[in-house]
Design a protein around this motif. Structure first.
Motif, PDB file in Angstrom:
ATOM      1  N   MET A   1      64.073  73.239  60.782  1.00 48.48           N
ATOM      2  CA  MET A   1      62.644  72.921  60.404  1.00 48.48           C
ATOM      3  C   MET A   1      61.781  72.739  61.703  1.00 48.48           C
ATOM      4  O   MET A   1      60.819  73.344  61.694  1.00 48.48           O
ATOM      5  CB  MET A   1      62.804  71.617  59.794  1.00 48.48           C
ATOM      6  CG  MET A   1      63.244  71.929  58.286  1.00 48.48           C
ATOM      7  SD  MET A   1      62.803  70.338  57.181  1.00 48.48           S
ATOM      8  CE  MET A   1      60.940  69.911  57.296  1.00 48.48           C
ATOM      9  N   GLN A   2      62.344  71.780  62.612  1.00 49.33           N
ATOM     10  CA  GLN A   2      61.427  71.612  63.844  1.00 49.33           C
ATOM     11  C   GLN A   2      61.517  72.676  64.646  1.00 49.33           C
ATOM     12  O   GLN A   2      60.459  72.961  65.599  1.00 49.33           O
ATOM     13  CB  GLN A   2      62.210  70.296  64.713  1.00 49.33           C
ATOM     14  CG  GLN A   2      62.063  69.371  63.684  1.00 49.33           C
ATOM     15  CD  GLN A   2      62.963  68.012  64.051  1.00 49.33           C
ATOM     16  OE1 GLN A   2      64.010  68.382  64.845  1.00 49.33           O
ATOM     17  NE2 GLN A   2      63.013  66.964  63.844  1.00 49.33           N
ATOM     18  N   GLN A   3      62.293  73.711  64.738  1.00 44.96           N
ATOM     19  CA  GLN A   3      62.182  74.876  65.685  1.00 44.96           C
ATOM     20  C   GLN A   3      61.388  76.115  64.884  1.00 44.96           C
ATOM     21  O   GLN A   3      60.752  76.724  65.915  1.00 44.96           O
ATOM     22  CB  GLN A   3      63.494  75.412  65.868  1.00 44.96           C
ATOM     23  CG  GLN A   3      64.459  74.643  66.883  1.00 44.96           C
ATOM     24  CD  GLN A   3      65.988  75.510  67.220  1.00 44.96           C
ATOM     25  OE1 GLN A   3      66.155  76.263  66.519  1.00 44.96           O
ATOM     26  NE2 GLN A   3      66.387  74.919  68.164  1.00 44.96           N
ATOM     27  N   HIS A   4      61.210  76.217  63.670  1.00 46.07           N
ATOM     28  CA  HIS A   4      60.625  77.207  63.085  1.00 46.07           C
ATOM     29  C   HIS A   4      59.559  77.079  62.228  1.00 46.07           C
ATOM     30  O   HIS A   4      58.592  77.859  61.608  1.00 46.07           O
ATOM     31  CB  HIS A   4      61.879  77.874  62.057  1.00 46.07           C
ATOM     32  CG  HIS A   4      62.980  78.442  62.659  1.00 46.07           C
ATOM     33  ND1 HIS A   4      62.629  80.029  62.925  1.00 46.07           N
ATOM     34  CD2 HIS A   4      64.139  77.976  62.967  1.00 46.07           C
ATOM     35  CE1 HIS A   4      63.744  80.185  63.638  1.00 46.07           C
ATOM     36  NE2 HIS A   4      64.877  79.318  63.598  1.00 46.07           N
ATOM     37  N   ILE A   5      58.978  75.729  62.134  1.00 51.57           N
ATOM     38  CA  ILE A   5      57.834  75.299  61.361  1.00 51.57           C
ATOM     39  C   ILE A   5      56.631  75.052  62.486  1.00 51.57           C
ATOM     40  O   ILE A   5      57.060  74.161  63.578  1.00 51.57           O
ATOM     41  CB  ILE A   5      57.931  74.225  60.351  1.00 51.57           C
ATOM     42  CG1 ILE A   5      58.880  74.622  59.481  1.00 51.57           C
ATOM     43  CG2 ILE A   5      56.612  73.534  59.966  1.00 51.57           C
ATOM     44  CD1 ILE A   5      59.288  73.785  58.448  1.00 51.57           C
TER      45      ILE A   5
ATOM     46  N   GLY B   1      62.769  78.887  72.431  1.00 49.40           N
ATOM     47  CA  GLY B   1      61.382  78.536  72.549  1.00 49.40           C
ATOM     48  C   GLY B   1      60.698  77.776  71.770  1.00 49.40           C
ATOM     49  O   GLY B   1      61.337  76.968  71.089  1.00 49.40           O
ATOM     50  N   ALA B   2      59.399  77.878  71.774  1.00 48.45           N
ATOM     51  CA  ALA B   2      58.317  76.731  70.916  1.00 48.45           C
ATOM     52  C   ALA B   2      58.616  77.007  69.491  1.00 48.45           C
ATOM     53  O   ALA B   2      58.861  78.272  69.287  1.00 48.45           O
ATOM     54  CB  ALA B   2      56.984  76.767  71.563  1.00 48.45           C
ATOM     55  N   PRO B   3      58.201  76.060  68.634  1.00 48.53           N
ATOM     56  CA  PRO B   3      58.179  76.509  67.343  1.00 48.53           C
ATOM     57  C   PRO B   3      57.156  77.685  66.970  1.00 48.53           C
ATOM     58  O   PRO B   3      56.252  78.043  68.063  1.00 48.53           O
ATOM     59  CB  PRO B   3      57.527  75.431  66.600  1.00 48.53           C
ATOM     60  CG  PRO B   3      58.006  74.189  67.598  1.00 48.53           C
ATOM     61  CD  PRO B   3      58.014  74.733  68.806  1.00 48.53           C
ATOM     62  N   GLU B   4      57.275  78.340  65.990  1.00 45.90           N
ATOM     63  CA  GLU B   4      56.428  79.282  65.399  1.00 45.90           C
ATOM     64  C   GLU B   4      55.035  79.186  65.847  1.00 45.90           C
ATOM     65  O   GLU B   4      54.565  78.202  65.456  1.00 45.90           O
ATOM     66  CB  GLU B   4      56.826  79.753  64.228  1.00 45.90           C
ATOM     67  CG  GLU B   4      58.070  80.364  63.864  1.00 45.90           C
ATOM     68  CD  GLU B   4      58.524  80.588  62.345  1.00 45.90           C
ATOM     69  OE1 GLU B   4      57.541  80.355  61.689  1.00 45.90           O
ATOM     70  OE2 GLU B   4      59.574  80.763  61.934  1.00 45.90           O
TER      71      GLU B   4
END
Length: 430
Positions: A338-342, A410-413
């Motif tokens: 969640m924290q990587q992709h939102i 990398g950063a979230p999306e």
């Protein structure tokens, strides 16, 4: 000389180290509370019904207000919101402790103060999910979540024993005062942290109205098949599997395994498994975050099947240990995903939908599993629940976006469907 243990790199992040220290203490306090409240209610001359009312008062605000909490957490600085929530919970628990200590507590006062505690928790939970993503580098999120999960599992393993000592030596009020101090420590730790420029959701005047904020959070949630499908699975776990263990497990232990001591051994092994799972998740970073949890999650069904047989206490306890490993791993990798992709600006709103969708059916399951087992059979309910858990890895693997979701460095999306007008997006497929 032996090799010195390596400190997880995420703890070199001062802000996270402060957050984790405060959370570890406050989670230990939370683990003390159920035992303390049980004896507090008994000391008032009340029974199980009254205790259920007090415990429910701490849960209901979370179900009703967590979505609002997610919107608020995305609007203002999360750290400040969490400090306020900790201070409110410090006040509510301290008030309960003092009233119990001085003999002025009543059932009504306990219910009202638990409602205050639950309201603050409803705002704290979604804010904390966003704060970790805000303060921790993406490639360290699995460590961050692993450490929180590990301290959580350890706290709920030793917390009841700590509560028992405090109650035996002093009183239930002293245990609640100890819980209050842990919230004070958490508030202090968060206050000492330095806010980062990357972590704000924008100025308050740019925030959308409440209903639009809720709609944007829903769009973010429903647009990710891997997310809502895993939440749907978690809802079935809390409706069927977990209530079967919590409600029917003790009954099987009493009838066939030797009573409370046998169930205590099973519960201890489940807690130990959760600790082991936390250690694994802390050290192992899979390429595919969710796929790594499918089989461990399914193995939770072994405990349910073992109870249905019923197998010996040793077999049930071993199965509970394996199940605890899988659940702990899932919690770490899922929140990391969640924290990587939102996107960070909507993180807390999405987290509030996730929490509500996952947990809301737990009290329903707890209320229904007993009557259903009485109308059919305890063995039948346990086998259905265990069978679902054992086949669920296959079901989850069929969801392509879930099995192929990768860990990112990398950063979230950056892109967000919340940028699309809500009316236009509402008619589009997820």
């Amino acid at each position: 000389m032996g090799r010195r243990p390596r400190i997880p790199e995420v703890l070199h992040n001062r802000n996270y180290a402060l957050y984790w220290t405060g959370q570890s203490l406050s989670i230990l306090g939370d683990a003390i509370v159920p035992v303390a409240l049980a004896f507090a209610v008994l000391d008032l001359g009340r029974g199980a019904g009254a205790l259920g009312l007090v415990l429910a008062a701490g849960i209901v605000p979370g179900v009703l207000l967590v979505l609002v909490g997610g919107v608020v957490a995305d609007r203002i600085e999360r750290r400040r919101l969490m400090v306020v929530c900790d201070l409110v919970r410090f006040g509510s628990q301290a008030a309960q402790g003092v009233m119990l200590w001085t003999g002025h507590a009543t059932l009504l006062s306990l219910v009202l103060l638990q409602l205050v505690w639950g309201t603050a928790a409803a705002f704290f939970r979604p804010a904390s999910t966003g704060l970790v993503a805000e303060w921790v580098e993406p490639d360290r999120l699995h460590q961050a979540n692993g450490l929180v999960g590990l301290s959580d599992n350890l706290a709920y393993t030793v917390g009841p024993a700590v509560a028992g000592v405090l109650i035996a030596v002093f009183s239930p009020g002293s245990a609640l005062l100890a819980d209050a101090l842990t919230f004070g420590a958490s508030a202090l730790a968060l206050s000492l942290a330095r806010p980062l420029a990357r972590g704000t959701a924008g100025p308050a005047e740019a925030s959308p109205p409440m209903l639009r904020g809720l709609a944007e959070g829903w769009q973010e949630f429903r647009s990710r098949t891997w997310l809502w499908s895993m939440v749907l699975w978690a809802a079935t776990f809390h409706l069927l599997a977990l209530p079967s263990v919590l409600v029917l497990g003790p009954a099987v232990a009493k009838a066939d395994l030797g009573g409370a001591s046998a169930w205590a051994a099973v519960a201890a092994c489940s807690g130990l498994g959760a600790v082991v799972g936390g250690v694994i998740a802390l050290r192992y970073r899979p390429r595919f975050l969710l796929r790594a949890t499918f089989v461990p999650l399914g193995l939770y069904g072994l405990q349910l099947v073992a109870l249905a047989v019923p197998a010996s206490t040793a077999v049930v306890a071993g199965a509970a240990l394996v199940g605890g490993v899988g659940v702990a791993m899932f919690n770490v990798y899922f929140y990391t995903a969640m924290q990587q992709h939102i996107p960070l600006p909507v993180m807390s709103r999405v987290a509030s939908y996730e929490w509500l969708g996952s947990i809301a059916l737990l009290p329903v399951g707890q209320a229904l599993v007993g009557p259903v087992a009485a109308a059919t059979s305890v063995q039948g309910v346990l086998l259905v629940a265990g069978g679902w858990m054992l086949v669920s890895p296959v079901v989850l693997y069929l969801i392509r976006s879930a099995r192929e979701l990768r860990a990112v460095d990398g950063a979230p999306e950056a892109e967000s469907v919340a940028a699309v007008p809500v009316v236009a997006a509402a008619g589009e497929p997820a």
